[in-house]
Design an enzyme around this catalytic site. Structure first.
Site, PDB file in Angstrom:
ATOM      1  N   ARG A  49    -121.230  11.131 -90.953  1.00  0.00           N
ATOM      2  CA  ARG A  49    -121.273  11.455 -92.394  1.00  0.00           C
ATOM      3  C   ARG A  49    -119.860  11.417 -92.963  1.00  0.00           C
ATOM      4  NH1 ARG A  49    -120.939  16.397 -93.830  1.00  0.00           N
ATOM      5  NH2 ARG A  49    -122.409  17.211 -92.304  1.00  0.00           N
ATOM      6  N   TYR A  89    -129.093   2.129-117.627  1.00  0.00           N
ATOM      7  CA  TYR A  89    -130.173   2.005-116.644  1.00  0.00           C
ATOM      8  C   TYR A  89    -131.092   3.232-116.728  1.00  0.00           C
ATOM      9  CZ  TYR A  89    -132.385   1.667-112.052  1.00  0.00           C
ATOM     10  OH  TYR A  89    -133.293   1.592-111.031  1.00  0.00           O
ATOM     11  N   ASP A 130    -120.701   1.119-114.812  1.00  0.00           N
ATOM     12  CA  ASP A 130    -121.724   0.636-113.887  1.00  0.00           C
ATOM     13  C   ASP A 130    -121.726  -0.888-114.022  1.00  0.00           C
ATOM     14  OD1 ASP A 130    -124.054  -0.251-112.647  1.00  0.00           O
ATOM     15  OD2 ASP A 130    -125.199   1.543-113.188  1.00  0.00           O
TER      16      ASP A 130
HETATM   17  C1  LIG Z   1    -130.764  -0.704-109.922  1.00  0.00           C
HETATM   18  C2  LIG Z   1    -129.699  -0.074-110.731  1.00  0.00           C
HETATM   19  C3  LIG Z   1    -129.228   1.215-110.458  1.00  0.00           C
HETATM   20  C4  LIG Z   1    -129.835   2.096-109.379  1.00  0.00           C
HETATM   21  O1  LIG Z   1    -129.658   1.542-108.130  1.00  0.00           O
HETATM   22  P1  LIG Z   1    -130.638   1.857-106.860  1.00  0.00           P
HETATM   23  O2  LIG Z   1    -129.969   1.110-105.770  1.00  0.00           O
HETATM   24  O3  LIG Z   1    -131.985   1.356-107.231  1.00  0.00           O
HETATM   25  O4  LIG Z   1    -130.614   3.338-106.678  1.00  0.00           O
HETATM   26  C5  LIG Z   1    -128.194   1.728-111.231  1.00  0.00           C
HETATM   27  N1  LIG Z   1    -127.660   1.002-112.243  1.00  0.00           N
HETATM   28  C6  LIG Z   1    -128.091  -0.227-112.557  1.00  0.00           C
HETATM   29  C7  LIG Z   1    -127.482  -0.968-113.685  1.00  0.00           C
HETATM   30  C8  LIG Z   1    -129.134  -0.811-111.821  1.00  0.00           C
HETATM   31  O5  LIG Z   1    -129.574  -2.039-112.137  1.00  0.00           O
END
Ligand SMILES: *Cc1c(COP(=O)(O)O)cnc(C)c1O
Length: 386
Positions: free
Chosen positions: A46, A98, A170
């Protein structure tokens, strides 16, 4: 060396025992001590694992950050970032972020852990008006999902610096090869590596990359404390996927541009959303801040929901499924699939109409993709009702 070259060399130095060309999968929970108080750098997985470390080093290098943590999902990456902050902060988040991010921020707000405002980040006056005394960060997504709206990262980061706010981007809809938010001053970048970085639709994973050593100390501490880290095998798969990222991205973008151009001239298509088209409202900013326009294309069709259902049932190469960024092309209906958890009025405000279709354009032969869409779109809008 160019990123493309660095990626082919990534992880080659991981195995000091036998010099394997590919990093071994250290599928172990714990590590034997050499002597009391003496390890070979790892004690418990971890806290640290060599396979995960190899991935984190590649991600930090590509992004131009100080360091990174690979997490068990994209949402775990979002959680880890939010866990860096004290109780009671205020977050300004993109109004079209998202769905999972909206759900988590709203949950934490309901639980009294933070405050959140959802704001159109293209409008800096609206962002300024949303600032509270406890505002600490702006959460950005560009291009956004599913309409691929573009936020001017340079302008937003300058604004944030002037107001002493951190910027989190993001970057999941692109990759560090196409957009590096830290070059504009972003402090933290998050990914769902489930999408383009792994690229093969066989892992759920995420990553957080931070710009400074100071943020990294907090990040490593919080990831270990919360245990949001990715397992070795998933990290190994993402590392494997990353090696072909440059060639995959090239083909994704080549295909997406061809698909967008095809759709734009089709009589049954109302409107196409692709930042690579000069008609896209964010085209100029995208051309400035991105090295490519990505593999996601959305469009609205004539004939309403019946037409949408006809198309979703007719494609043979585009598979009806959520997610994105894999080698295979996917088609989906945001209103009833990826964005179904939004309330109808929220969806309407976000511009997600019932006749909107989203494509994740894969790396297949361009002609096969166009032919598939051509046959699926060959309907009479007036007579498509089943
Ligand atoms: C898919 C996605 C997430 C979440 O990711 P997971 O791997 O499904 O938990 C977050 N932000 C964006 C823009 C995404 O497309």
């Amino acid at each position: 060396m160019q990123p493309q070259t660095r990626l082919t060399l990534a992880g080659q130095q991981t195995d000091s025992s036998y010099n394997s060309i590919v990093p071994p999968i250290y599928q172990c929970a714990t590590f034997r001590f050499e002597d009391v108080g003496l390890t070979k750098g790892y004690d418990y997985s971890r806290s640290g694992n060599p396979t995960r470390r190899a991935l984190e080093e590649v991600l930090a290098d590509l992004e131009g950050g100080a360091d990174a943590v690979a997490t068990t999902s994209g949402m775990a990456a979002v959680s880890t970032v939010l866990a860096l902050f004290d109780h009671g902060i205020h977050v300004i988040c993109a109004h079209d972020c998202y769905g999972g991010t909206e759900r988590l921020l709203s949950l934490l707000a309901r639980q009294g852990k933070l405050e959140v405002s959802f704001v159109d980040l293209r409008d800096l006056q609206a962002v300024e008006a949303a600032i509270r005394p406890n505002t600490r960060l702006i959460w950005v997504e560009t291009p956004s999902n599913p309409l691929l709206r573009i936020v001017d990262l340079d302008a937003l980061c300058r604004f944030a610096k002037a107001h002493d706010l951190l910027v989190v981007v993001d970057n999941t809809f692109l990759s560090p090869l196409q957009q590096r938010p830290m070059d504009f001053g972003a402090d933290i970048v998050v990914y769902s590596t489930t999408k383009y970085l792994n690229g093969h639709s066989d892992v759920i994973g995420g990553a957080v990359i931070v710009r400074t050593g100071e943020l990294n100390e907090q990040l490593q501490f919080v990831a270990n404390a919360h245990g949001t880290i990715a397992g070795p095998f998933d990290c190994w798969l993402v590392l494997r996927g990353l090696k072909t990222l440059p060639v995959r991205i090239r083909q994704h973008e080549h295909n997406a541009m061809a698909v967008a151009r095809f759709l734009a001239q089709h009589p049954n298509v109302e409107r196409v959303f692709y930042p690579g088209l000069p008609s896209h409202e964010g085209h100029e900013i995208a051309a400035r801040q991105q090295k490519g326009f990505g593999g996601m294309v959305s469009f609205t069709v004539k004939g309403g929901l019946e037409a949408v259902h006809h198309i979703l049932r007719s494609t043979r190469v585009f598979t009806l499924a959520e997610s994105l960024g894999g080698v295979e092309s996917l088609i989906e209906h945001p209103a009833t699939m990826s964005h179904a958890s939004m309330r109808p009025e929220q969806r309407e405000a976000a511009g997600i109409t019932d006749n909107l279709i989203r494509l994740s354009v894969g790396i297949e032969a361009t002609d096969d993709l166009i032919a598939d869409l051509e046959q699926a779109l060959a309907y009479e809008p007036a007579t498509v009702a089943a």
